[in-house]
Motif scaffolding. Structure first.
Motif, mmCIF file in Angstrom:
data_model
loop_
_atom_site.group_PDB
_atom_site.id
_atom_site.type_symbol
_atom_site.label_atom_id
_atom_site.label_comp_id
_atom_site.label_asym_id
_atom_site.label_seq_id
_atom_site.Cartn_x
_atom_site.Cartn_y
_atom_site.Cartn_z
ATOM 1 N N VAL A 1 -14.941 -34.618 -3.239
ATOM 2 C CA VAL A 1 -16.158 -34.834 -3.583
ATOM 3 C C VAL A 1 -16.360 -34.966 -5.070
ATOM 4 C CG1 VAL A 1 -18.358 -33.386 -3.770
ATOM 5 C CG2 VAL A 1 -17.170 -33.301 -1.827
ATOM 6 N N GLU A 2 -17.213 -35.794 -5.755
ATOM 7 C CA GLU A 2 -17.214 -36.138 -7.192
ATOM 8 C C GLU A 2 -18.209 -35.093 -7.877
ATOM 9 O OE1 GLU A 2 -18.423 -40.128 -7.940
ATOM 10 O OE2 GLU A 2 -19.223 -39.565 -9.919
ATOM 11 N N PHE A 3 -17.538 -34.213 -8.431
ATOM 12 C CA PHE A 3 -18.388 -32.996 -9.291
ATOM 13 C C PHE A 3 -18.717 -33.718 -10.565
ATOM 14 C CE2 PHE A 3 -17.399 -30.304 -5.710
ATOM 15 C CZ PHE A 3 -18.441 -29.624 -5.753
ATOM 16 N N THR A 4 -20.039 -33.263 -11.112
ATOM 17 C CA THR A 4 -20.254 -33.800 -12.340
ATOM 18 C C THR A 4 -20.410 -32.403 -13.386
ATOM 19 O OG1 THR A 4 -22.764 -33.754 -11.819
ATOM 20 C CG2 THR A 4 -21.481 -35.608 -11.470
ATOM 21 N N GLN A 5 -20.422 -31.343 -12.654
ATOM 22 C CA GLN A 5 -20.315 -29.991 -13.428
ATOM 23 C C GLN A 5 -19.630 -29.077 -12.653
ATOM 24 O OE1 GLN A 5 -24.277 -27.627 -14.217
ATOM 25 N NE2 GLN A 5 -22.549 -26.262 -13.574
ATOM 26 N N GLU A 6 -18.492 -28.345 -13.218
ATOM 27 C CA GLU A 6 -17.966 -27.314 -12.477
ATOM 28 C C GLU A 6 -18.711 -26.061 -12.633
ATOM 29 O OE1 GLU A 6 -14.693 -26.080 -15.773
ATOM 30 O OE2 GLU A 6 -14.192 -27.762 -14.502
ATOM 31 N N PRO A 7 -18.436 -25.065 -11.738
ATOM 32 C CA PRO A 7 -19.166 -23.905 -11.584
ATOM 33 C C PRO A 7 -19.509 -23.214 -12.894
ATOM 34 C CG PRO A 7 -17.749 -23.950 -9.819
ATOM 35 C CD PRO A 7 -17.119 -25.088 -10.719
ATOM 36 N N CYS B 1 -20.183 -20.133 -4.763
ATOM 37 C CA CYS B 1 -20.344 -21.591 -5.088
ATOM 38 C C CYS B 1 -19.031 -21.968 -5.679
ATOM 39 C CB CYS B 1 -21.159 -21.318 -6.625
ATOM 40 S SG CYS B 1 -21.392 -23.104 -7.429
ATOM 41 N N ARG B 2 -18.122 -21.296 -6.280
ATOM 42 C CA ARG B 2 -16.760 -21.361 -6.614
ATOM 43 C C ARG B 2 -15.820 -21.712 -5.591
ATOM 44 N NH1 ARG B 2 -18.186 -17.127 -10.319
ATOM 45 N NH2 ARG B 2 -18.269 -17.772 -12.424
ATOM 46 N N ALA B 3 -15.985 -21.036 -4.384
ATOM 47 C CA ALA B 3 -15.310 -21.315 -3.293
ATOM 48 C C ALA B 3 -15.734 -22.553 -2.544
ATOM 49 C CB ALA B 3 -15.383 -20.235 -2.077
ATOM 50 N N ALA B 4 -16.856 -22.954 -2.463
ATOM 51 C CA ALA B 4 -17.301 -24.176 -1.999
ATOM 52 C C ALA B 4 -16.843 -25.405 -3.005
ATOM 53 C CB ALA B 4 -18.742 -24.268 -2.090
ATOM 54 N N TYR B 5 -16.759 -25.035 -4.360
ATOM 55 C CA TYR B 5 -16.395 -26.021 -5.241
ATOM 56 C C TYR B 5 -15.074 -26.386 -5.141
ATOM 57 C CZ TYR B 5 -14.727 -27.592 -9.865
ATOM 58 O OH TYR B 5 -14.173 -28.434 -10.949
ATOM 59 N N GLU B 6 -14.325 -25.296 -4.833
ATOM 60 C CA GLU B 6 -12.715 -25.644 -4.684
ATOM 61 C C GLU B 6 -12.525 -26.600 -3.267
ATOM 62 O OE1 GLU B 6 -10.460 -25.305 -6.735
ATOM 63 O OE2 GLU B 6 -11.354 -24.214 -8.258
ATOM 64 N N ARG B 7 -13.309 -26.121 -2.372
ATOM 65 C CA ARG B 7 -12.948 -26.745 -1.048
ATOM 66 C C ARG B 7 -13.529 -28.131 -0.995
ATOM 67 N NH1 ARG B 7 -15.968 -23.310 1.549
ATOM 68 N NH2 ARG B 7 -18.095 -24.889 1.900
ATOM 69 N N MET B 8 -14.849 -28.321 -1.725
ATOM 70 C CA MET B 8 -15.290 -29.625 -1.832
ATOM 71 C C MET B 8 -14.671 -30.693 -2.554
ATOM 72 S SD MET B 8 -19.191 -28.446 -1.588
ATOM 73 C CE MET B 8 -19.913 -29.667 -2.078
ATOM 74 N N ARG B 9 -14.137 -30.163 -3.740
ATOM 75 C CA ARG B 9 -13.497 -30.765 -4.719
ATOM 76 C C ARG B 9 -12.165 -31.504 -3.980
ATOM 77 N NH1 ARG B 9 -10.945 -30.560 -10.123
ATOM 78 N NH2 ARG B 9 -9.886 -28.518 -9.458
ATOM 79 N N ASP C 1 -23.910 -22.082 -10.684
ATOM 80 C CA ASP C 1 -24.240 -23.408 -10.178
ATOM 81 C C ASP C 1 -23.127 -24.473 -10.455
ATOM 82 O OD1 ASP C 1 -26.154 -23.135 -12.703
ATOM 83 O OD2 ASP C 1 -25.133 -25.151 -12.571
ATOM 84 N N ALA C 2 -23.077 -25.404 -9.601
ATOM 85 C CA ALA C 2 -22.225 -26.588 -9.906
ATOM 86 C C ALA C 2 -23.101 -27.790 -9.455
ATOM 87 C CB ALA C 2 -20.917 -26.530 -9.262
ATOM 88 N N SER C 3 -22.543 -28.925 -9.944
ATOM 89 C CA SER C 3 -23.412 -30.290 -9.491
ATOM 90 C C SER C 3 -22.287 -31.361 -9.011
ATOM 91 C CB SER C 3 -24.082 -30.686 -10.901
ATOM 92 O OG SER C 3 -25.074 -29.973 -11.481
ATOM 93 N N PHE C 4 -22.717 -31.943 -7.997
ATOM 94 C CA PHE C 4 -21.928 -33.022 -7.492
ATOM 95 C C PHE C 4 -22.956 -34.324 -7.182
ATOM 96 C CE2 PHE C 4 -23.143 -30.478 -4.096
ATOM 97 C CZ PHE C 4 -23.522 -31.431 -2.807
ATOM 98 N N ARG C 5 -22.283 -35.459 -6.736
ATOM 99 C CA ARG C 5 -23.220 -36.488 -6.355
ATOM 100 C C ARG C 5 -22.467 -37.069 -5.157
ATOM 101 N NH1 ARG C 5 -26.789 -38.273 -10.041
ATOM 102 N NH2 ARG C 5 -26.208 -37.900 -12.393
ATOM 103 N N ASP C 6 -23.441 -37.591 -4.407
ATOM 104 C CA ASP C 6 -22.968 -38.395 -3.100
ATOM 105 C C ASP C 6 -22.307 -39.839 -3.509
ATOM 106 O OD1 ASP C 6 -25.064 -40.085 -3.086
ATOM 107 O OD2 ASP C 6 -26.231 -39.241 -1.286
ATOM 108 N N PRO C 7 -21.903 -40.522 -2.601
ATOM 109 C CA PRO C 7 -21.387 -41.732 -3.123
ATOM 110 C C PRO C 7 -22.322 -42.589 -3.510
ATOM 111 C CG PRO C 7 -20.257 -41.098 -0.927
ATOM 112 C CD PRO C 7 -21.555 -39.954 -1.350
#
Lengths: 171, 136
Positions: free
Chosen positions: B103-109, B91-99, B117-123
């Motif tokens: 990608v608009e994250f609403t919660q970091e891992p 999750c943390r690696a995916a978070y770094e890559r996507m951020r 777990d982390a949270s993000f939203r689509d456009p």
């Protein structure tokens, strides 16, 4: 950044999807840092709407005023910490955005109907049944409903005494 | 596998923006992109999940009437659509890559009970939980 707003913010409803999406961003920010102070000016900036119209737009979109939404999130976090941690109640109050144990305890009781200590004791006595669902969804589903102002709830329960205003609890 | 859920659709505000997001930022692949007049059947696939398609559909007439389409667009923009969960190994690696990709994250891992777990939203406003399940 999208700008579907135009300059007639006072006349428009909150139904424009672009603006709703920006209002959602303010809601998300409160969700992610509910312990922080969220004055209207800060939220309005996140949403790129006028501070004068933000609170009404937010309420139109999400059904509750922004400060009351923030209260429910703080209580939600506090209930999770009371249930799942052994942190002292004072620490939980400070971590979830209150400045004093007194205000926290009073607001918690007004919203949930029991004191933080009683809630913790009751949760300790219950088996955990929802472990299979992602924690945040469970948490959101169990979020306290706050359909009226805390001050109003307090007034109704105490009989029409002199009610403190809800904003008193907010930074 | 020959039986099972093949397509689940999301409502999106803008199919081009959704396509760019799910393909360029999340790494999905286009499965079907078929147009018929104003209608566009658009599905994407996770590269490791060939039996499942995620539909990216616009609420629009004549599938739904104009007022319903508007209401659905508003629901999506308000984040009121059902939960979505993306399972990842790290999750943390995916978070770094996507951020890094915007990608608009609403919660970091966050680690909870061994899961991360982390949270993000689509456009459009659809909310995803990105989950790294506890091992073992």
């Amino acid at each position: 950044m999208d700008t579907g707003q135009g300059n007639g913010a006072g006349r428009s409803t909150a139904s424009d999807p672009d603006r709703l999406r920006r209002l959602l961003r303010a809601k998300d920010r409160m969700d992610s840092a509910s312990h922080e102070p969220w004055p209207v000016a800060r939220l309005a900036q996140v949403s790129h709407v006028s501070p004068a119209h933000f609170a009404r737009m937010f309420k139109d979109a999400f059904g509750v005023p922004p400060h009351r939404y923030l209260l429910t999130r703080r209580i939600e976090r506090a209930t999770a910490l009371l249930r799942d941690s052994t942190l002292p109640i004072l620490d939980i109050a400070l971590q979830t955005g209150w400045n004093s144990l007194g205000t926290f305890g009073r607001t918690f009781r007004d919203i949930t109907g029991e004191s933080p200590g009683d809630f913790r004791a009751r949760m300790r006595a219950m088996p955990h049944a929802l472990a299979e669902a992602p924690a945040c969804y469970v948490s959101a589903a169990l979020r306290p409903g706050l359909t009226i102002a805390v001050s109003e709830k307090r007034r109704r329960e105490e009989g029409a005494q002199n009610g403190a205003t809800e904003t008193e609890d907010m930074p | 596998m020959t039986q099972g859920v093949a397509v689940v659709g999301l409502y999106v505000h803008d199919q081009d923006a959704a396509l760019a997001f799910y393909v360029d930022k999340l790494g999905f692949r286009v499965h079907t992109d078929a147009r018929n007049g104003d209608y566009r059947w658009l599905t994407v696939q996770h590269p490791e999940q060939p039996s499942f398609q995620l539909g990216l559909f616009a609420p629009q007439p004549p599938t739904v009437d104009a007022a319903t389409a508007q209401a659905l667009r508003e629901c999506v923009a308000k984040g009121a659509m059902p939960p979505l969960v993306l399972q990842v190994d790290d999750c943390r690696a995916a978070y770094e890559r996507m951020r890094g990709a915007g990608v608009e994250f609403t919660q970091e891992p966050i680690e909870r009970y061994g899961n991360v777990d982390a949270s993000f939203r689509d456009p459009s406003g659809n909310g995803w939980k990105m989950l790294q399940a506890r091992r073992g």
